[in-house]
Write an enzyme that holds these catalytic residues in place. Sequence first.
Site, PDB file in Angstrom:
ATOM      1  N   HIS A 211      13.191  11.904   0.292  1.00 42.92           N
ATOM      2  CA  HIS A 211      12.577  10.914   1.443  1.00 42.92           C
ATOM      3  C   HIS A 211      13.642  10.580   2.482  1.00 42.92           C
ATOM      4  O   HIS A 211      13.446  10.731   3.510  1.00 42.92           O
ATOM      5  CB  HIS A 211      12.253   9.668   1.014  1.00 42.92           C
ATOM      6  CG  HIS A 211      11.156   9.517  -0.178  1.00 42.92           C
ATOM      7  ND1 HIS A 211      11.524   8.880  -1.398  1.00 42.92           N
ATOM      8  CD2 HIS A 211       9.876   9.765  -0.036  1.00 42.92           C
ATOM      9  CE1 HIS A 211      10.164   8.771  -2.184  1.00 42.92           C
ATOM     10  NE2 HIS A 211       9.373   9.491  -1.196  1.00 42.92           N
TER      11      HIS A 211
ATOM     12  N   LYS B  42      -2.163  -1.845  -6.290  1.00 42.41           N
ATOM     13  CA  LYS B  42      -1.441  -0.614  -7.050  1.00 42.41           C
ATOM     14  C   LYS B  42      -0.445  -1.196  -7.874  1.00 42.41           C
ATOM     15  O   LYS B  42       0.260  -2.408  -7.464  1.00 42.41           O
ATOM     16  CB  LYS B  42      -0.943   0.304  -5.977  1.00 42.41           C
ATOM     17  CG  LYS B  42      -0.601   1.632  -6.341  1.00 42.41           C
ATOM     18  CD  LYS B  42      -0.218   2.588  -5.435  1.00 42.41           C
ATOM     19  CE  LYS B  42       0.608   3.647  -5.947  1.00 42.41           C
ATOM     20  NZ  LYS B  42       0.883   4.624  -4.698  1.00 42.41           N
TER      21      LYS B  42
ATOM     22  N   ARG C  22       6.478  19.099   0.284  1.00 41.04           N
ATOM     23  CA  ARG C  22       7.385  19.779  -0.750  1.00 41.04           C
ATOM     24  C   ARG C  22       6.795  21.049  -1.258  1.00 41.04           C
ATOM     25  O   ARG C  22       7.523  21.941  -1.636  1.00 41.04           O
ATOM     26  CB  ARG C  22       7.590  18.953  -1.917  1.00 41.04           C
ATOM     27  CG  ARG C  22       8.290  17.614  -1.757  1.00 41.04           C
ATOM     28  CD  ARG C  22       8.085  16.537  -2.737  1.00 41.04           C
ATOM     29  NE  ARG C  22       6.509  16.124  -2.953  1.00 41.04           N
ATOM     30  CZ  ARG C  22       6.379  15.247  -3.858  1.00 41.04           C
ATOM     31  NH1 ARG C  22       7.371  14.654  -4.720  1.00 41.04           N
ATOM     32  NH2 ARG C  22       5.046  15.061  -4.241  1.00 41.04           N
TER      33      ARG C  22
ATOM     34  N   SER D   9       9.275  10.140  -6.742  1.00 43.87           N
ATOM     35  CA  SER D   9       9.734   9.175  -7.254  1.00 43.87           C
ATOM     36  C   SER D   9       9.398   8.851  -8.728  1.00 43.87           C
ATOM     37  O   SER D   9       9.914   8.151  -9.522  1.00 43.87           O
ATOM     38  CB  SER D   9       9.002   7.940  -6.330  1.00 43.87           C
ATOM     39  OG  SER D   9       9.459   7.838  -5.101  1.00 43.87           O
TER      40      SER D   9
HETATM   41  O1  PNS Z   1       4.282   7.664  -0.843  1.00 45.45           O
HETATM   42  P1  PNS Z   1       2.838   7.741  -0.673  1.00 45.45           P
HETATM   43  O2  PNS Z   1       2.252   6.849  -1.840  1.00 45.45           O
HETATM   44  O3  PNS Z   1       2.316   9.195  -0.975  1.00 45.45           O
HETATM   45  O4  PNS Z   1       2.190   7.239   0.657  1.00 45.45           O
HETATM   46  C1  PNS Z   1       0.908   7.042   0.769  1.00 45.45           C
HETATM   47  C2  PNS Z   1       0.620   6.259   2.011  1.00 45.45           C
HETATM   48  C3  PNS Z   1       1.327   4.846   2.078  1.00 45.45           C
HETATM   49  C4  PNS Z   1       1.050   7.121   3.204  1.00 45.45           C
HETATM   50  C5  PNS Z   1      -0.870   6.215   2.209  1.00 45.45           C
HETATM   51  O5  PNS Z   1      -1.491   5.740   0.917  1.00 45.45           O
HETATM   52  C6  PNS Z   1      -1.417   4.977   3.200  1.00 45.45           C
HETATM   53  O6  PNS Z   1      -1.267   5.237   4.240  1.00 45.45           O
HETATM   54  N1  PNS Z   1      -2.036   3.858   2.685  1.00 45.45           N
HETATM   55  C7  PNS Z   1      -2.415   2.766   3.557  1.00 45.45           C
HETATM   56  C8  PNS Z   1      -3.692   2.896   3.472  1.00 45.45           C
HETATM   57  C9  PNS Z   1      -4.570   3.541   4.525  1.00 45.45           C
HETATM   58  O7  PNS Z   1      -4.367   3.690   5.818  1.00 45.45           O
HETATM   59  N2  PNS Z   1      -5.572   4.421   3.724  1.00 45.45           N
HETATM   60  C10 PNS Z   1      -6.280   5.287   4.622  1.00 45.45           C
HETATM   61  C11 PNS Z   1      -5.573   6.942   4.998  1.00 45.45           C
HETATM   62  S1  PNS Z   1      -6.136   7.906   3.693  1.00 45.45           S
END
Ligand code: PNS
Length: 162
Positions: A17, A41, A90, A128
């Site tokens: 990250h 979550k 990645r 993670s």
């Molecule tokens: O580190 P991650 O868990 O892969 O990050 C995912 C993240 C936080 C970028 C994604 O889950 C997110 O943007 N969540 C907020 C809710 C949202 O906007 N959802 C619509 C987009 S699909």
Amino acid sequence: MKRAVYPGSFDPITNGHIYIAERAAAIFDELWVSILVNPQKHYLFSVEERYAMARDAFSAFPNIRVDHFTGLLVDYLRQQDLQVIVRGLRAMSDFEYEFQMALMNRQLAPEVETIFIVTDAKYSYLSSSAIRDIFQFGGSIESMVPPCVIRHLHRRFFSDSQ
Ligand code: PNS
């Protein structure tokens, strides 16, 4: 002034990250590393802990700011006047999910751009969830996370009475 957000769960933040954030910070005037708080979550670390670890990791970067958000990412971008979403890639296996998310975000907010930064090969296997597992079962993670994350993991697994 171009301001971008690098959103994620960061549970916990890894050197992978940090690599993506550093490269994004070299492109944009300001980069916000923003931690998702999703009440549905289950995270290993609270938002306060994830925030503290990310703050520590980026303390030497004057144009990186750490924040947290809840709800839709695009709503957060609009509220904070951020224009670009940065995500790391990645492997090809990341791409499908990232592509879907980028298209969904574009549907919701056409003015927002998503850009992808490819990780360094040495971080391509890092996640993670792998860090949490490796640490829990006694493996070495020194080269994979900053020291503050190791301290938090020790506290979580070996000091907490839960
Ligand atoms: O580190 P991650 O868990 O892969 O990050 C995912 C993240 C936080 C970028 C994604 O889950 C997110 O943007 N969540 C907020 C809710 C949202 O906007 N959802 C619509 C987009 S699909």
